[in-house]
Design a protein around this motif. Structure first.
Motif: not given
Length: 276
Positions: A214-215, A255, A257
Motif C-alpha cells: 500500500q505504500r 483512494q 494518495y
C-alpha cells in the motif's frame, strides 16, 4: 486602482498607487518621496524595486503620503510586516493579521482562500475524497482518512471548500470537484505551501507502518554538485508532471494518495566552508 485589501505585496500596492497618480497628473518619484518625508528623491522607487526596506517610521510616512487611514492603514502596516518578515513564523503571523483585519471589516482577501486551503492537510484530502463517496455522511468520510478525522472536521472542510468554489454540491450529500483553482502572489503561495509540506511530511512517518503493497518508500544519500542538483530537479519536475498526467487519466479512482518529492541537503557546502 484596486482596494488595498486585494493586495498582499506592499511594494506592488505602492507601485500601483504611483502609476495611478502619474496617470491622472504630473507625479514623480521625487514628489512621492518628498510627500512621504524622505530626503532621497528616489527612495520610494528604491523601496518598490525591493532594494530597500521601510522602517516603522517609514511605514507611517508612506501610508500617510498615500492617504491611508483607519483599517486601510492597519492593513498596510501588516502587509509591510508580511513582506519584510525575516522568519516564516513572523511572516505567517503578519499574514494572519491581514486576514483578521479584512474579516473584521467584512472584506474578503482574495488570497485568503489559498492560505486557508493549505493551512490544513484535511482540505485537499476531503476535496479528493468527498466526490468518491456520494451520499456519505461526514462521519463516514472521516473514517476513510489516515489519520482518521472527526465528522466535525470533515464538515468544516466541506463548508470551506464549497464556499471557496472548490467543491460543488450535486444533490443533498454528493459533491463534485469544481474546476476553480486557487492562485496567489508568489510570496503568499510559497508561505502557504511550506506549511502544507510540513504537515504532509509528518503524515509520511506513520505511513511506514502500512503494508508494503500500500505504500512505497525509497531514498538515496549522495554527493552532488550544484550543476547535478539542478539536473536532478529538472528530472523530478518531469517525473511529477508525468505522474499528474497518469492520475488525470484515471477513470476508476478509489483512494487518495499523497506523493512527496523531497530532495534536501544533509550537509553544508564543503567548498564554501573552506573559504570561511
Amino acid at each position: 486602482m484596486k482596494p488595498i485589501i486585494e493586495y498582499s505585496d506592499f511594494r506592488q500596492y505602492m507601485l500601483d498607487y504611483y502609476e495611478e497618480r502619474k496617470r491622472r497628473s504630473a507625479f514623480s518619484w521625487r514628489e512621492f518621496s518628498k510627500i512621504a518625508g524622505f530626503t532621497s528623491s528616489s527612495y520610494m522607487k528604491v523601496v518598490c524595486d525591493g532594494k530597500s526596506k521601510l522602517s516603522r517610521i517609514g511605514v507611517e510616512r508612506t501610508g500617510a503620503a498615500m492617504g491611508l487611514v483607519g483599517f486601510e492603514m492597519e492593513y498596510f502596516r501588516a502587509m509591510v510586516e508580511f513582506g519584510q518578515a525575516a522568519t516564516e513564523e513572523k511572516k505567517k503571523a503578519a499574514y494572519e493579521n491581514m486576514l483578521a483585519i479584512a474579516k473584521v471589516h467584512k472584506v474578503r482577501v482574495l488570497e485568503g482562500d489559498l492560505f486557508e486551503f493549505y493551512d490544513s492537510w484535511q482540505n485537499p484530502v476531503v476535496r479528493e475524497l468527498a466526490p468518491l463517496m456520494p451520499g456519505a455522511t461526514p462521519g463516514e468520510i472521516a473514517k476513510k482518512c489516515y489519520p482518521e478525522m472527526t465528522a466535525a472536521e470533515v464538515q468544516q472542510s466541506l463548508n470551506f471548500l464549497t464556499k471557496a468554489g472548490l467543491l460543488k454540491k450535486a444533490g443533498d450529500s454528493a459533491f463534485v470537484q469544481a474546476e476553480t483553482s486557487i492562485t496567489g502572489t508568489p510570496d503568499a503561495t510559497r508561505l502557504a505551501l511550506r506549511g502544507m509540506h510540513r504537515q504532509m511530511s509528518k503524515l509520511a512517518t506513520p505511513a511506514l507502518d502500512l503494508p508494503v503493497e500500500q505504500r512505497n518508500f525509497s531514498g538515496v544519500t549522495m554527493g552532488v554538485s550544484r550543476e547535478s542538483y539542478e539536473r536532478i530537479v529538472k528530472v523530478l519536475d518531469e517525473c511529477r508532471r508525468q505522474i499528474i498526467a497518469i492520475a488525470a487519466d484515471d477513470k476508476n479512482i478509489d483512494q487518495v494518495y499523497r506523493l512527496n518529492l523531497q530532495l534536501f541537503p544533509l550537509t553544508k557546502n564543503v567548498k564554501e566552508c573552506e573559504n570561511e
